[in-house]
Every structure is written in C-alpha cells, then in structure tokens.
Design a protein around this motif. Structure first.
Motif, PDB file in Angstrom:
ATOM      1  N   UNK A 127       0.859  -1.181   0.000  1.00 43.50           N
ATOM      2  CA  UNK A 127       0.000   0.000   0.000  1.00 43.50           C
ATOM      3  C   UNK A 127       0.898   1.234   0.000  1.00 43.50           C
ATOM      4  N   UNK A 128       0.594   2.200  -0.892  1.00 46.97           N
ATOM      5  CA  UNK A 128       1.300   3.478  -0.957  1.00 46.97           C
ATOM      6  C   UNK A 128       0.283   4.601  -0.720  1.00 46.97           C
ATOM      7  N   UNK A 129       0.702   5.639   0.011  1.00 45.75           N
ATOM      8  CA  UNK A 129      -0.201   6.771   0.274  1.00 45.75           C
ATOM      9  C   UNK A 129       0.545   8.083   0.107  1.00 45.75           C
ATOM     10  N   UNK A 130      -0.079   9.030  -0.600  1.00 44.89           N
ATOM     11  CA  UNK A 130       0.507  10.352  -0.805  1.00 44.89           C
ATOM     12  C   UNK A 130      -0.505  11.422  -0.433  1.00 44.89           C
ATOM     13  N   UNK A 131      -0.091  12.452   0.338  1.00 44.48           N
ATOM     14  CA  UNK A 131      -1.015  13.542   0.688  1.00 44.48           C
ATOM     15  C   UNK A 131      -1.187  14.555  -0.429  1.00 44.48           C
TER      16      UNK A 131
END
Length: 239
Positions: free
Chosen positions: A148-152
């Motif tokens: 899982x990758x998350x970017x704001x």
C-alpha cells in the motif's frame, strides 16, 4: 489528465535528486569495503510503465539506480527519462527512497518512503512523496505479496490525496526463470481512479543480466493512450 498548478521550478529538485544519487553511489563504494549490502543497476526498456501508465508516451527509456543497505535498513536512488503529453520540457525523473525491512510473523515487511522528483522547468506541480507498507512471504518457489502506498499531494494534482494498493505473486519454476504478475488499484481524490494489472516472465541471461517481457493494462483506456494495453521488453543489469 490531472490538474496542474504552478510552483517553483522543479529543475533544482531534480538536480538535488541527481546529487543524492551520486552521494548514495559514493556511500555504496565506501560501504562495499565494510561489507555493506551494496548494489547498482542499469536498464533499458521499450516503454517506462508505472502502475499501468506509460511515463514516456510509449517510447523507450534508459534507467539507472543504486541501493545501500545495513541490516534491515536501506536507502537508494533511481532515475529515468520521462515524457508527458502537452509538456515538451519535463524529461527526467529522479527518485529517492529509504526504509527498513524487518521480519516477523513469518512475513518479510517493508516500511519506507519514496520521493519522486522531476525537472519540470515550466513550474508544473509534479513532485510528490509516498509512504509505503508492504509484506511478502515465500511458500516454496512461490512468493506472495501485497503493498500500500499513500501520498497527501499526488503527482500533478492540486492537493489531491492518493492511495495505491497492490497484490502480487512471483513463481520461480527454475533457477533462471521467474513468472510474475500483480493487480493494483489507484485511488485519487479528484476521481481519476483506475485498476491496473500486469503479467510477464523474466529470464536470467547471466548472473547479473536479466530480460523481462511483460503485458500491462488498465480499465480506463478513456483516460488516454498512455493508459492502454501494451507489451514491454526490458533488459536490466545488476552489479
């Protein structure tokens, strides 16, 4: 395809990225004398595809990177040429990443961060950072994994949050062949969501050189030609 907003020139960012690559390579050379885990790679591909989307408008790419590890901790850098529709100036991507890979509960884990930097002299908001959490497990010759990758603040988007989730599988029928594939979903708060998948095989020509042939596709061909299906051939050397 995504909303673009002005910001300070990215040329300084990508220069910083290239300097960091050189710095990590220098540390790798120094670290090799102290039995650190050091590797470098150089590759050429018929099309740079990232999460099912061509980053070179279906043209070839030359890519290189370096990795340095110490125990469970690692750092690295990687660069490739890029090309985007409607943007004649951005031509280079430089990635910096770091994290640690512990082992527990019979799984191999990977927690880290990736910074994607671009030489966007026209002031487009391409640069972004992602946090990463991944796990994998070997069962005989088969490796199961998920990430899982998350970017704001995602690529080229005005304050758009984004999440990418993937499941993957790799099978080594012999010591030179690896058959692998993955299915992923990209969510973007501006509604540019899509699903992507790939499948292919890699053959180790030598101990340091491998050939990979892979099919990529997405479920959103209406987003543009770079989202359409394609077969990509890549040759990569690891030292």
């Amino acid at each position: 395809m995504r909303k673009r907003i002005p910001h300070a020139s990215g040329r300084n960012d990508v220069i910083f990225g290239l300097v960091a690559i050189a710095g990590i390579f220098g540390l790798a050379l120094c670290g090799s004398a102290r039995a650190q885990d050091v590797s470098a790679n150089l590759g050429v591909t018929s099309d740079y595809v990232f999460r099912g989307v061509s980053q070179t408008e279906e043209d070839p790419a030359l890519q290189a990177g370096v990795d340095l590890g110490s125990g469970a901790f690692y750092a690295g850098a990687w660069a490739s040429n890029v090309s985007y529709a409607g943007d004649d100036e951005t031509s280079l991507e430089a990635d910096l990443y770091a994290g640690f890979r512990p082992q527990f509960a019979a799984w191999d884990w990977d927690f880290g961060a990736v910074a994607y930097l671009y030489d966007d002299p026209s002031g487009l908001d391409y640069d972004y950072v992602e946090l990463k959490a991944a796990a994998s497990r070997d069962v005989g010759p088969v490796t199961f994994g998920a990430a899982v990758f998350w970017s704001p603040d995602f690529f080229g988007a005005a304050e758009d949050e984004a999440t990418y989730a993937e499941v993957n599988l790799a099978w080594e029928p012999t010591n030179r062949w690896t058959v692998s594939g993955s299915v992923g979903r990209q969510w973007v708060s501006s509604d540019f969501d899509y699903t992507t998948w790939n499948a292919g095989a890699a053959y180790a020509l030598t101990d340091t050189l491998a050939l990979d042939v892979r099919y990529h596709d997405t479920d959103e061909h209406d987003f543009g030609a770079v989202y359409e299906s394609r077969v990509v051939t890549s040759l990569k050397a690891t030292f």
